[in-house]
Design a protein around this motif. Structure first.
Motif, mmCIF file in Angstrom:
data_model
loop_
_atom_site.group_PDB
_atom_site.id
_atom_site.type_symbol
_atom_site.label_atom_id
_atom_site.label_comp_id
_atom_site.label_asym_id
_atom_site.label_seq_id
_atom_site.Cartn_x
_atom_site.Cartn_y
_atom_site.Cartn_z
ATOM 1 N N ARG A 114 -28.699 176.737 111.042
ATOM 2 C CA ARG A 114 -29.212 176.010 109.878
ATOM 3 C C ARG A 114 -30.280 176.859 109.183
ATOM 4 N NH1 ARG A 114 -34.330 174.526 111.011
ATOM 5 N NH2 ARG A 114 -34.923 174.148 113.188
ATOM 6 N N PRO A 115 -30.533 176.592 107.888
ATOM 7 C CA PRO A 115 -31.646 177.265 107.218
ATOM 8 C C PRO A 115 -32.971 176.862 107.846
ATOM 9 C CG PRO A 115 -30.150 176.270 105.619
ATOM 10 C CD PRO A 115 -29.757 175.735 106.961
ATOM 11 N N ALA A 116 -33.880 177.796 107.961
ATOM 12 C CA ALA A 116 -35.207 177.482 108.496
ATOM 13 C C ALA A 116 -36.010 176.694 107.472
ATOM 14 C CB ALA A 116 -35.936 178.763 108.870
ATOM 15 N N THR A 117 -36.948 175.912 107.954
ATOM 16 C CA THR A 117 -37.893 175.188 107.108
ATOM 17 C C THR A 117 -39.301 175.698 107.432
ATOM 18 O OG1 THR A 117 -38.293 173.407 108.695
ATOM 19 C CG2 THR A 117 -36.381 173.175 107.238
ATOM 20 N N ARG A 118 -40.273 175.214 106.680
ATOM 21 C CA ARG A 118 -41.666 175.620 106.938
ATOM 22 C C ARG A 118 -42.092 175.245 108.351
ATOM 23 N NH1 ARG A 118 -44.666 177.777 103.153
ATOM 24 N NH2 ARG A 118 -44.053 177.655 100.964
ATOM 25 N N ALA A 119 -41.521 174.193 108.881
ATOM 26 C CA ALA A 119 -41.865 173.778 110.245
ATOM 27 C C ALA A 119 -41.437 174.814 111.280
ATOM 28 C CB ALA A 119 -41.218 172.425 110.561
ATOM 29 N N ASP A 120 -40.545 175.722 110.884
ATOM 30 C CA ASP A 120 -40.069 176.770 111.800
ATOM 31 C C ASP A 120 -40.877 178.059 111.687
ATOM 32 O OD1 ASP A 120 -37.645 175.418 112.832
ATOM 33 O OD2 ASP A 120 -36.950 175.588 110.757
ATOM 34 N N ASP A 121 -41.840 178.131 110.761
ATOM 35 C CA ASP A 121 -42.537 179.395 110.494
ATOM 36 C C ASP A 121 -43.199 179.987 111.732
ATOM 37 O OD1 ASP A 121 -41.746 179.407 107.897
ATOM 38 O OD2 ASP A 121 -43.731 179.102 107.018
ATOM 39 N N ALA A 122 -43.861 179.165 112.506
ATOM 40 C CA ALA A 122 -44.552 179.689 113.694
ATOM 41 C C ALA A 122 -43.552 180.269 114.685
ATOM 42 C CB ALA A 122 -45.377 178.589 114.356
ATOM 43 N N ARG A 123 -42.411 179.600 114.827
ATOM 44 C CA ARG A 123 -41.387 180.080 115.754
ATOM 45 C C ARG A 123 -40.782 181.396 115.257
ATOM 46 N NH1 ARG A 123 -38.775 175.627 116.014
ATOM 47 N NH2 ARG A 123 -39.496 174.932 118.055
ATOM 48 N N PHE A 160 -32.888 181.883 109.193
ATOM 49 C CA PHE A 160 -31.901 180.950 109.723
ATOM 50 C C PHE A 160 -32.193 180.740 111.204
ATOM 51 C CE2 PHE A 160 -30.125 183.455 106.305
ATOM 52 C CZ PHE A 160 -29.607 182.493 105.455
ATOM 53 N N ILE A 161 -31.968 179.522 111.663
ATOM 54 C CA ILE A 161 -32.246 179.164 113.053
ATOM 55 C C ILE A 161 -30.941 178.854 113.767
ATOM 56 C CG2 ILE A 161 -33.488 177.610 114.599
ATOM 57 C CD1 ILE A 161 -35.321 179.299 112.849
ATOM 58 N N ALA A 162 -30.718 179.532 114.880
ATOM 59 C CA ALA A 162 -29.586 179.212 115.746
ATOM 60 C C ALA A 162 -30.037 178.174 116.764
ATOM 61 C CB ALA A 162 -29.078 180.465 116.449
ATOM 62 N N GLU A 163 -29.259 177.118 116.906
ATOM 63 C CA GLU A 163 -29.592 176.058 117.851
ATOM 64 C C GLU A 163 -28.423 175.815 118.802
ATOM 65 O OE1 GLU A 163 -32.711 173.289 115.318
ATOM 66 O OE2 GLU A 163 -30.593 172.710 115.361
ATOM 67 N N LEU A 164 -28.754 175.492 120.024
ATOM 68 C CA LEU A 164 -27.762 175.117 121.023
ATOM 69 C C LEU A 164 -28.058 173.686 121.436
ATOM 70 C CD1 LEU A 164 -25.346 176.226 122.625
ATOM 71 C CD2 LEU A 164 -26.950 176.794 124.469
ATOM 72 N N HIS A 165 -27.156 172.794 121.070
ATOM 73 C CA HIS A 165 -27.345 171.353 121.312
ATOM 74 C C HIS A 165 -28.698 170.881 120.764
ATOM 75 C CE1 HIS A 165 -23.734 171.461 123.742
ATOM 76 N NE2 HIS A 165 -24.274 172.350 124.558
ATOM 77 N N GLY A 166 -29.027 171.403 119.560
ATOM 78 C CA GLY A 166 -30.238 170.956 118.879
ATOM 79 C C GLY A 166 -31.505 171.682 119.252
ATOM 80 N N GLU A 167 -31.439 172.599 120.224
ATOM 81 C CA GLU A 167 -32.630 173.338 120.650
ATOM 82 C C GLU A 167 -32.598 174.749 120.070
ATOM 83 O OE1 GLU A 167 -35.317 172.353 122.355
ATOM 84 O OE2 GLU A 167 -34.465 170.332 122.261
#
Length: 260
Positions: A114-123, A160-167
């Motif tokens: 999914r596209p990253a959001t601002r909430a993902d910036d630290a990660r 972009f964020i890769a997630e596995l079962h939402g993580e």
């Protein structure tokens, strides 16, 4: 690699253009921003220069004649031409062919991008720090380092964020409005892909690259492979490059390094 007339004109006006064994080149001091290593960057040279050992020797002499001091010379070489010792690859740029995925790993159930959001910036910042620490072992790299902070603050950054079962398990980050200073070509740079989950790493990276390709349609997508100094890490980088070229990527150009 074809330099624009404007690039060559500006280089000549700035006193950066020179000649070695009948071949033109453009060079200036450009130190490594992470290590502080003193470098002379030969950003452009006529295509025939790297293929001639005599011209390579003449280039070194021409650079020394300028009175510059450095620890190493970096020479941009178009395509996948191999240079003789003591030259060694330092940074290889690869270009995605944007065709169908070649030999892509099957996408496991539960893997999404999914596209990253601002909430993902630290990660995302933490993943970039991890990538730079791997590339420059022993260097102090934090989220405040310009190499990381500049990417995070760039107006043209897409992550972009890769997630596995939402993580979240990894990211892919691109800069969409880059321009080659020599050729003038506009392109998208795949700055980094990093996936923590070793089991699903190949499939996740393929999915992240596919997302970047889709999101940046219309511009070439370029990535890079850093060749570290450490022998073991260097072999690993060579393996990564071979895998990329065997798939959907081709070598665009490489920066070769030689001791001063």
């Amino acid at each position: 690699m074809t330099a624009t007339r404007e690039y060559l004109r500006r280089a000549a006006s700035a006193g950066l253009a020179g000649e070695a064994a009948g071949f033109g080149f453009v060079a200036d001091r450009c130190d490594d921003p992470f290590t502080g290593r003193r470098q002379i960057l030969v950003e452009y040279c006529d295509p025939g220069l790297p293929a001639s050992p005599a011209a390579l020797d003449a280039l070194r002499g021409a650079l020394r004649a300028r009175g510059l001091e450095a620890d190493a010379v970096l020479l941009r070489v178009g395509g996948d031409l191999r240079l003789p010792a003591p030259w060694r690859p330092r940074l290889t740029y690869v270009r995605h062919d944007r065709g169908p995925a070649a030999g892509a790993a099957p996408c496991p159930a539960g893997l999404t991008v999914r596209p990253a959001t601002r909430a993902d910036d630290a990660r995302v910042s933490d993943w970039l720090v991890q990538a730079f620490r791997t590339t420059y072992p022993g260097q102090e790299v934090t989220s405040a380092h310009p190499g990381v902070a500049d990417i995070m603050a760039a107006a043209d950054r897409l992550s972009f964020i890769a997630e596995l079962h939402g993580e979240p398990i990894g990211h892919g980050t691109v800069l969409t409005a880059e321009q080659d200073s020599v050729t003038g070509e506009e392109f998208t740079e795949l700055v980094d892909t990093l996936v923590d989950d070793a089991r699903h790493r190949r499939a996740a990276i393929a999915a992240l690259v596919a997302a970047a390709v889709e999101a940046t349609e219309g511009r070439p997508l370029c990535g890079h492979v850093v060749h570290p100094y450490e022998p073991g890490a260097a072999r690993s980088a060579d393996s990564v490059l071979r895998a990329l070229v065997a798939g959907d990527w081709s070598v665009d150009h490489c920066f070769w390094e030689s001791p001063w």
